[in-house]
Design a protein around this motif. Structure first.
Motif, PDB file in Angstrom:
ATOM      1  N   LEU A  18       0.823  -1.208   0.000  1.00 52.12           N
ATOM      2  CA  LEU A  18       0.000   0.000   0.000  1.00 52.12           C
ATOM      3  C   LEU A  18       0.861   1.263   0.000  1.00 52.12           C
ATOM      4  CD1 LEU A  18      -3.000  -0.707   2.428  1.00 52.12           C
ATOM      5  CD2 LEU A  18      -2.997  -0.645  -0.064  1.00 52.12           C
ATOM      6  N   GLN A  19       2.073   1.144   0.531  1.00 46.60           N
ATOM      7  CA  GLN A  19       3.004   2.276   0.526  1.00 46.60           C
ATOM      8  C   GLN A  19       3.865   2.299  -0.735  1.00 46.60           C
ATOM      9  OE1 GLN A  19       5.128   3.026   4.293  1.00 46.60           O
ATOM     10  NE2 GLN A  19       3.817   1.511   5.278  1.00 46.60           N
ATOM     11  N   LYS A  20       3.500   1.466  -1.717  1.00 49.73           N
ATOM     12  CA  LYS A  20       4.236   1.373  -2.982  1.00 49.73           C
ATOM     13  C   LYS A  20       5.641   0.800  -2.785  1.00 49.73           C
ATOM     14  CE  LYS A  20       0.656   3.451  -4.675  1.00 49.73           C
ATOM     15  NZ  LYS A  20      -0.425   2.634  -5.298  1.00 49.73           N
ATOM     16  N   GLY A  21       5.810   0.022  -1.711  1.00 51.00           N
ATOM     17  CA  GLY A  21       7.097  -0.602  -1.451  1.00 51.00           C
ATOM     18  C   GLY A  21       7.244  -1.918  -2.198  1.00 51.00           C
ATOM     19  N   LYS A  22       8.467  -2.457  -2.166  1.00 51.54           N
ATOM     20  CA  LYS A  22       8.773  -3.725  -2.836  1.00 51.54           C
ATOM     21  C   LYS A  22       8.979  -4.812  -1.779  1.00 51.54           C
ATOM     22  CE  LYS A  22      11.612  -3.693  -6.285  1.00 51.54           C
ATOM     23  NZ  LYS A  22      12.876  -3.518  -7.050  1.00 51.54           N
ATOM     24  N   ILE A  23       8.424  -5.982  -2.029  1.00 52.75           N
ATOM     25  CA  ILE A  23       8.490  -7.073  -1.062  1.00 52.75           C
ATOM     26  C   ILE A  23       9.053  -8.328  -1.700  1.00 52.75           C
ATOM     27  CG2 ILE A  23       6.553  -6.132   0.254  1.00 52.75           C
ATOM     28  CD1 ILE A  23       4.743  -8.207  -0.996  1.00 52.75           C
ATOM     29  N   LYS A  24       9.651  -9.172  -0.861  1.00 52.64           N
ATOM     30  CA  LYS A  24      10.217 -10.429  -1.348  1.00 52.64           C
ATOM     31  C   LYS A  24      10.094 -11.484  -0.263  1.00 52.64           C
ATOM     32  CE  LYS A  24      14.372 -12.522  -3.369  1.00 52.64           C
ATOM     33  NZ  LYS A  24      13.646 -12.979  -4.590  1.00 52.64           N
ATOM     34  N   GLN A  25       9.881 -12.733  -0.665  1.00 52.14           N
ATOM     35  CA  GLN A  25       9.871 -13.834   0.287  1.00 52.14           C
ATOM     36  C   GLN A  25      11.071 -14.739   0.019  1.00 52.14           C
ATOM     37  OE1 GLN A  25       6.108 -15.853  -0.057  1.00 52.14           O
ATOM     38  NE2 GLN A  25       6.332 -16.269  -2.236  1.00 52.14           N
ATOM     39  N   VAL A  26      11.675 -15.231   1.107  1.00 54.18           N
ATOM     40  CA  VAL A  26      12.902 -16.015   1.044  1.00 54.18           C
ATOM     41  C   VAL A  26      12.734 -17.250   1.933  1.00 54.18           C
ATOM     42  CG1 VAL A  26      15.380 -16.018   1.556  1.00 54.18           C
ATOM     43  CG2 VAL A  26      14.297 -13.940   0.665  1.00 54.18           C
ATOM     44  N   LEU A  56     -10.668 -18.555  11.575  1.00 50.55           N
ATOM     45  CA  LEU A  56     -11.790 -17.618  11.611  1.00 50.55           C
ATOM     46  C   LEU A  56     -11.343 -16.201  11.944  1.00 50.55           C
ATOM     47  CD1 LEU A  56     -14.491 -19.860  13.329  1.00 50.55           C
ATOM     48  CD2 LEU A  56     -14.068 -19.486  10.898  1.00 50.55           C
ATOM     49  N   GLY A  57     -10.385 -16.083  12.860  1.00 49.83           N
ATOM     50  CA  GLY A  57      -9.861 -14.760  13.182  1.00 49.83           C
ATOM     51  C   GLY A  57      -9.275 -14.060  11.968  1.00 49.83           C
ATOM     52  N   PRO A  58      -8.363 -14.722  11.212  1.00 47.54           N
ATOM     53  CA  PRO A  58      -7.810 -14.090  10.008  1.00 47.54           C
ATOM     54  C   PRO A  58      -8.863 -13.738   8.963  1.00 47.54           C
ATOM     55  CG  PRO A  58      -6.417 -15.894  10.695  1.00 47.54           C
ATOM     56  CD  PRO A  58      -7.629 -15.938  11.582  1.00 47.54           C
ATOM     57  N   LEU A  59      -9.946 -14.534   8.859  1.00 52.34           N
ATOM     58  CA  LEU A  59     -11.007 -14.206   7.905  1.00 52.34           C
ATOM     59  C   LEU A  59     -11.668 -12.886   8.286  1.00 52.34           C
ATOM     60  CD1 LEU A  59     -12.736 -14.936   5.474  1.00 52.34           C
ATOM     61  CD2 LEU A  59     -14.218 -16.265   7.003  1.00 52.34           C
ATOM     62  N   GLN A  60     -11.941 -12.690   9.573  1.00 54.96           N
ATOM     63  CA  GLN A  60     -12.496 -11.416  10.027  1.00 54.96           C
ATOM     64  C   GLN A  60     -11.517 -10.269   9.754  1.00 54.96           C
ATOM     65  OE1 GLN A  60     -13.169 -12.482  14.163  1.00 54.96           O
ATOM     66  NE2 GLN A  60     -15.371 -12.680  13.821  1.00 54.96           N
ATOM     67  N   ASP A  61     -10.235 -10.532   9.971  1.00 51.37           N
ATOM     68  CA  ASP A  61      -9.226  -9.497   9.761  1.00 51.37           C
ATOM     69  C   ASP A  61      -9.151  -9.073   8.296  1.00 51.37           C
ATOM     70  OD1 ASP A  61      -8.632  -9.697  12.455  1.00 51.37           O
ATOM     71  OD2 ASP A  61      -6.952 -11.065  12.141  1.00 51.37           O
ATOM     72  N   CYS A  62      -9.440  -9.997   7.377  1.00 49.74           N
ATOM     73  CA  CYS A  62      -9.413  -9.665   5.947  1.00 49.74           C
ATOM     74  C   CYS A  62     -10.430  -8.572   5.621  1.00 49.74           C
ATOM     75  CB  CYS A  62      -9.696 -10.903   5.102  1.00 49.74           C
ATOM     76  SG  CYS A  62      -8.303 -12.057   4.980  1.00 49.74           S
ATOM     77  N   PHE A  63     -11.609  -8.641   6.222  1.00 49.54           N
ATOM     78  CA  PHE A  63     -12.622  -7.608   5.971  1.00 49.54           C
ATOM     79  C   PHE A  63     -12.187  -6.269   6.571  1.00 49.54           C
ATOM     80  CE2 PHE A  63     -15.146 -11.526   5.605  1.00 49.54           C
ATOM     81  CZ  PHE A  63     -15.735 -11.299   4.365  1.00 49.54           C
ATOM     82  N   ALA A  64     -11.536  -6.337   7.744  1.00 53.26           N
ATOM     83  CA  ALA A  64     -11.015  -5.113   8.337  1.00 53.26           C
ATOM     84  C   ALA A  64      -9.938  -4.507   7.443  1.00 53.26           C
ATOM     85  CB  ALA A  64     -10.454  -5.400   9.728  1.00 53.26           C
ATOM     86  N   TYR A  65      -9.095  -5.361   6.854  1.00 58.41           N
ATOM     87  CA  TYR A  65      -8.047  -4.874   5.951  1.00 58.41           C
ATOM     88  C   TYR A  65      -8.655  -4.190   4.727  1.00 58.41           C
ATOM     89  CZ  TYR A  65      -4.696  -5.005   2.136  1.00 58.41           C
ATOM     90  OH  TYR A  65      -3.915  -4.662   1.059  1.00 58.41           O
ATOM     91  N   LEU A  66      -9.708  -4.791   4.138  1.00 58.23           N
ATOM     92  CA  LEU A  66     -10.331  -4.190   2.960  1.00 58.23           C
ATOM     93  C   LEU A  66     -10.910  -2.818   3.284  1.00 58.23           C
ATOM     94  CD1 LEU A  66     -12.163  -7.180   1.220  1.00 58.23           C
ATOM     95  CD2 LEU A  66      -9.988  -6.100   0.602  1.00 58.23           C
ATOM     96  N   TRP A  67     -11.525  -2.688   4.453  1.00 58.07           N
ATOM     97  CA  TRP A  67     -12.060  -1.379   4.858  1.00 58.07           C
ATOM     98  C   TRP A  67     -10.938  -0.366   4.988  1.00 58.07           C
ATOM     99  CZ3 TRP A  67     -10.924   1.648   9.081  1.00 58.07           C
ATOM    100  CH2 TRP A  67     -11.759   2.756   9.287  1.00 58.07           C
ATOM    101  N   LYS A  77      -7.976  -0.464   3.608  1.00 54.65           N
ATOM    102  CA  LYS A  77      -7.349  -0.200   2.315  1.00 54.65           C
ATOM    103  C   LYS A  77      -8.069   0.918   1.572  1.00 54.65           C
ATOM    104  CE  LYS A  77      -6.042  -2.484  -2.010  1.00 54.65           C
ATOM    105  NZ  LYS A  77      -6.068  -3.762  -2.773  1.00 54.65           N
ATOM    106  N   LYS A  78      -9.396   0.934   1.645  1.00 56.33           N
ATOM    107  CA  LYS A  78     -10.176   1.984   0.976  1.00 56.33           C
ATOM    108  C   LYS A  78      -9.920   3.349   1.598  1.00 56.33           C
ATOM    109  CE  LYS A  78     -13.957  -1.050  -0.464  1.00 56.33           C
ATOM    110  NZ  LYS A  78     -15.416  -1.348  -0.334  1.00 56.33           N
ATOM    111  N   LYS A  79      -9.606   3.366   2.900  1.00 56.00           N
ATOM    112  CA  LYS A  79      -9.428   4.629   3.611  1.00 56.00           C
ATOM    113  C   LYS A  79      -7.959   5.044   3.717  1.00 56.00           C
ATOM    114  CE  LYS A  79     -13.844   4.692   4.742  1.00 56.00           C
ATOM    115  NZ  LYS A  79     -14.782   5.722   4.244  1.00 56.00           N
ATOM    116  N   TYR A  80      -7.058   4.202   3.235  1.00 59.72           N
ATOM    117  CA  TYR A  80      -5.629   4.412   3.479  1.00 59.72           C
ATOM    118  C   TYR A  80      -5.125   5.661   2.758  1.00 59.72           C
ATOM    119  CZ  TYR A  80      -0.680   3.365   4.096  1.00 59.72           C
ATOM    120  OH  TYR A  80       0.647   3.423   4.444  1.00 59.72           O
TER     121      TYR A  80
END
Length: 242
Positions: A188-196, A217-228, A230-233
């Protein structure tokens, strides 16, 4: 920056919640890592309201050295809060994160640090995981759900081994569960990411703080919070100062 950080390049955040059986081993492995790491690094323990002897052990480890430091919450606030507190307190160019159970090894920070010239976040991917079948499967399902929401392309955001540019880490608006979304937040900050790929080991002492509920179930709820969020970021860069 050199004067401000006393030459330290990396702060490793270690959240601690009832890990008295692991902390002396943490000290030994981190001390060994310091001798191998090409930069100057330090540890920041964040005691998350432990009810055992973790705090007293941490205090003893940190006495008389600037390589080991700590913060201690007045009560248990959770992993996301501990990581956020570490980000806020860090005063080095890079900040890392590893669990106190040492199912990952600090030595792998040496490999991750090799990519800091080109990336803003480098995250580990656990290979040959030494967890139960249920834990492995629930983790895979949770990662698949998260990828559908975030499109971050990451296979294992739950891996407790990450390196992040500190200035970007401090901009992450944390909420409970957001530690699973650190790569997405850097994107979201236009940064670059990598997994190793990183090594994984069985837990020797203490108990896992996660169960089927907070792994799925907790992470599923967190996904909706993330989407909200993201729209406001709000994302901006300073073009000029006067």
């Amino acid at each position: 920056m050199e004067e401000e950080t006393n030459g330290f390049e990396l702060t490793i955040i270690i959240p601690v919640y009832n890990e008295e059986g692991n902390l002396e081993r943490v000290k030994e492995e981190i001390t060994s890592f310091f001798q191998k790491f090409p930069k100057k690094a330090k540890v920041l323990f964040v005691n998350d309201g432990s009810a055992d002897n973790s705090l007293s052990i941490i205090q003893r480890i940190c006495t008389g050295t600037d390589r080991f430091q700590y913060l201690s919450f007045d009560q248990n606030y959770g992993l996301s809060a501990a990581i956020k507190a570490g980000f806020d307190a860090a005063d080095t160019p890079w900040v890392g994160y590893i669990d106190a159970d040492l199912q990952t090894t600090p030595d792998d920070f040496i490999t991750l640090f090799e990519y800091t010239g080109d990336y803003d976040l480098i995250t580990g991917v656990r290979t040959g995981r030494k967890d139960s079948f249920v834990k492995n499967m629930s983790s895979k399902i949770a990662n698949g759900i998260r990828r559908m929401f975030t499109h971050d392309g990451m296979d294992d955001t739950g891996c407790p081994m990450k390196l992040i540019r500190t200035d970007m880490a401090k901009k992450i608006p944390m909420f409970n569960g957001l530690h699973r979304f650190l790569p997405a937040m850097i994107l979201l900050q236009k940064g670059k990411i990598k997994q190793v790929p990183v090594k994984h080991f069985p837990r020797i002492a203490g108990k896992s703080k996660f169960n089927l509920w907070n792994r799925l179930l907790g992470p599923l709820q967190d996904c909706f919070a993330y989407l909200w969020m993201k729209k406001k970021y709000i994302n901006y860069k300073i073009g000029e100062r006067g």
